[in-house]
Enzyme design. Structure first.
Site, short mmCIF file in Angstrom:
data_model
loop_
_atom_site.label_atom_id
_atom_site.label_comp_id
_atom_site.label_asym_id
_atom_site.label_seq_id
_atom_site.Cartn_x
_atom_site.Cartn_y
_atom_site.Cartn_z
CG ASP A 176 -64.39 17.86 -3.86
OD1 ASP A 176 -64.84 17.73 -4.75
OD2 ASP A 176 -64.88 17.38 -2.86
CB THR A 189 -69.58 20.07 -5.63
OG1 THR A 189 -68.06 19.80 -5.83
CG2 THR A 189 -70.03 18.61 -5.18
CB THR A 190 -66.73 23.34 -8.73
OG1 THR A 190 -66.03 22.82 -7.87
CG2 THR A 190 -66.36 24.97 -8.86
CG ASP A 247 -65.32 14.23 -7.02
OD1 ASP A 247 -65.82 13.93 -5.79
OD2 ASP A 247 -64.92 15.33 -7.41
P1 ADP Z 1 -67.03 20.25 -10.52
O1 ADP Z 1 -66.69 20.15 -8.87
O2 ADP Z 1 -68.16 20.95 -11.08
O3 ADP Z 1 -66.87 18.86 -11.15
P2 ADP Z 1 -64.40 20.24 -12.01
O4 ADP Z 1 -62.92 21.28 -11.35
O5 ADP Z 1 -64.25 19.15 -11.50
O6 ADP Z 1 -65.41 20.89 -11.06
O7 ADP Z 1 -64.48 20.72 -13.19
C1 ADP Z 1 -65.76 20.23 -14.02
C2 ADP Z 1 -65.67 20.87 -15.58
O8 ADP Z 1 -64.54 20.68 -16.08
C3 ADP Z 1 -66.76 20.11 -16.12
O9 ADP Z 1 -67.33 21.15 -16.84
C4 ADP Z 1 -65.99 19.24 -17.46
O10 ADP Z 1 -66.49 19.10 -18.53
C5 ADP Z 1 -64.71 20.07 -17.58
N1 ADP Z 1 -63.64 19.23 -17.80
C6 ADP Z 1 -63.04 18.23 -17.33
N2 ADP Z 1 -62.12 17.62 -17.83
C7 ADP Z 1 -61.99 18.27 -19.30
C8 ADP Z 1 -61.10 18.46 -20.30
N3 ADP Z 1 -60.11 17.66 -20.52
N4 ADP Z 1 -61.13 19.55 -21.10
C9 ADP Z 1 -62.30 20.50 -21.00
N5 ADP Z 1 -63.12 20.55 -19.87
C10 ADP Z 1 -62.90 19.47 -19.02
MG MG Z 2 -65.30 17.32 -11.09
#
Ligand code: ADP
Ligand code: MG
Length: 563
Positions: A65, A98-99, A390
């Protein structure tokens, strides 16, 4: 540091303060900001890795996270902290993304660095970035998809997307169902207050055994062993009062001349307690939650009447109980009446996560619910909780706004494409800034690809081709490396995750770019930068480099703006 005024040297900064100006200041801040983004970059997306963070006391946190990583890192550099704030704002406003937000701000700084090297002025850059961010919000609004509050399938997809790549992923379907049910039951129209969802962590079982209690769980036991374990069709009293005789009355001096008098006194006390219990029983209550104490004698009478009672209930639990059962919190037990009571289909004492707790279920108005999260170890449960937070955030935001976007880098690619077209209409040097902004946004899909072990250039080329052809939901499937329709795939996120990320990332980047002078009252690396920052009282005029007389005030004002 001294400056010449007439022929008298004038001391404007204390000896141990530090000052960095112009290009040096800019590049120092940009480097610091980029470093923060770099720190979380590898965690982005379904295939992102986790970080293990050990604090000064030896506590270990394993997480994916973004905001948690940055908070645990205890970053001290003032410019770096502005990027941390981007993550914090994102967490407060949406709960997810957040990332992404931090990675985008790092990339905006990186793109800016190139343009600054080409002698594009920071102010021009700032204007271009702001224009691009405004346009980006309009574009996203245009491509967003409408969702109804009763479209459970999409809501579950949103809940699941937010959990992807986190510890919660294994039980994604079950947890997504629990999250959507939890949010829907506390929702009031399209207003959602996630404070009404209590998340209880239980160590020592599998994630799959997590459940949702529609009602309230109170970490208390019944006060007397003769009280029932279960009351069905319960009329519930919630008291902000004690079932005790006031201390002051007991302490009052009594002159006892013969033993009968003492007995009278004790009888009188007992009588008062009995009256309180009678009042409760008369109101029809079967279950009593008291925020204060319950005297032993009162406990005994209540048990005799078959009432289930508990004492010293926390006030926020009492509020939740009242809300869920429809009870009125009664502040004087002697005033309690039938219509103050709430109702619950069942109130029972059960073992939950190793401790005996009272479970209030089948309430008329399940406006507060408890999510029981289970997991094998403490670290596992903690990380699941962060993913669930989240997830609760994104489902709530979706109910509030009713708009979603496909994920997997689809919106970023679409934005980059449309912003490059928009740049042509901007003209001047700002055009370059808008193009840089478009390039920066592609860091999202690029990083998703890198973290999935794919060739990021191939992925970007493919994504651009699909979007050029009008497939604005085309995103990167991080598992297969294919570019697919993310909406069909069920990878969806609330619109607000993206608009908020762009807004905060832009604001932070612009703020950092506009700084050309850093004056720290102390050593920057030593982390004493607060010294100047706390002083917001200085006049805004006479900033750093202004007239010598204004320097003192300018320092406070200047640094205050940086915090
Ligand atoms: P954040 O803290 O930004 O939410 P995450 O590690 O949760 O970071 O990653 C979010 C990103 O991963 C977003 O761009 C989301 O669209 C993408 N994402 C989530 N699930 C999938 C998936 N099954 N395939 C491709 N991208 C995905
Ligand atoms: Mg996320």
């Amino acid at each position: 540091m001294a400056q010449q005024m007439g022929n008298q040297p004038m001391i404007v900064l204390s000896e141990d303060s530090q000052r960095t100006s112009g290009d040096d200041a800019q590049s120092m801040n940009i480097t610091a900001g980029k470093a923060v983004a770099e720190a979380v970059r590898t965690t982005l997306g379904p295939k992102g890795m986790d970080k293990m963070l050990v604090d000064s006391t030896g506590n270990v946190v394993v997480t994916n996270d973004g905001v948690t990583i940055l908070k645990e890192m205890e970053i001290e550099h003032p410019a770096a902290n502005m990027i941390v704030e981007v993550a914090e704002t994102q967490e407060d406003e949406v709960g997810d993304g957040t990332t992404s937000a931090v990675v985008v701000s790092g990339e905006l700084l990186s793109e800016a660095e190139d343009l600054l090297d080409q002698d594009i002025h920071a102010t021009t850059l700032a204007q271009g970035y702001r224009q691009a961010a405004e346009e980006a919000k309009d574009i996203l609004e245009d491509v967003s998809i409408d969702v109804d509050a009763d479209d459970t399938e999409i809501l579950e997809q949103i809940a699941a997307t937010a959990m992807t790549g986190k510890g919660a992923e294994n039980a994604k379907d079950l947890l997504a169902d629990l999250v959507v049910r939890a949010v829907s039951s506390v929702a009031d129209g399209n207003e959602v207050d996630t404070d009404n969802i209590k998340v209880e962590k239980i160590v020592g079982s599998a994630v799959e055994n997590s459940e949702l209690v529609e009602g309230v769980l109170v970490d208390k036991e019944r006060v007397h062993e003769n009280m029932p374990y279960l009351v069905e069709d319960a009329d519930v009293a919630v008291l902000d009062d004690a079932l005790e005789v006031q201390e002051t009355e007991i302490d009052a001096e009594v002159n006892v001349t013969d033993p009968d008098q003492l007995q009278d006194f004790l009888d009188q006390e007992e009588e008062q307690l009995k009256e309180m219990v009678d009042q409760i029983v008369e109101s029809g209550a079967d279950v009593v939650f008291a925020q204060d104490g319950i005297d032993d004698m009162a406990q005994h009478y209540l048990a005799e009447e078959g009432v289930l009672a508990t004492r010293r209930v926390k006030s926020d639990d009492a509020t939740k109980l009242a809300r869920a059962t429809g009870a009125t919190v009664v502040s004087n037990v002697n005033d309690i009446e039938a219509d103050d009571l709430g109702f619950a289909g069942s109130v029972s004492q059960q073992e939950v996560g190793g401790s005996q707790q009272l479970l209030v279920e089948d309430v008329e108005n399940a406006k507060s619910v408890t999510l029981l999260l289970r997991g094998g170890t403490e670290h596992v449960v903690d990380e699941i909780e962060r993913a669930i937070e989240d997830s609760l955030g994104v489902v709530s935001v979706t109910l509030e706004d009713g708009k979603v976007l496909p994920g997997g880098g689809a919106p970023e690619t679409e934005l980059a494409l449309q912003l490059r077209q928009f740049a042509d209409s901007v003209g001047g040097r700002e055009q370059l800034a808008v193009e840089a902004f478009a390039d920066a946004l592609e860091v999202g899909p690029r990083t998703l690809a890198e973290n999935a072990g794919l060739d990021s250039i191939d992925s970007l080329v493919e994504l651009r081709r699909e979007h050029d052809a009008g497939n604005d939901a085309a995103g990167l499937d991080a598992y297969t490396g294919d570019v697919i329709d993310m909406e069909e795939e069920g990878v969806v996120e609330p619109l607000r995750v993206k608009t908020q990320a762009i807004e905060s990332a832009t604001e932070a980047a612009v703020m950092i770019l506009r700084i050309d002078d850093v004056i720290a009252a102390g050593d920057l690396k030593g982390g004493q930068v607060d010294a100047g920052g706390d002083d917001d009282g200085g006049p805004p005029a006479g900033g750093p480099g202004g007239a010598p007389g204004g320097m003192g005030g300018g320092m406070g004002g200047g640094m205050g703006g940086m915090m």
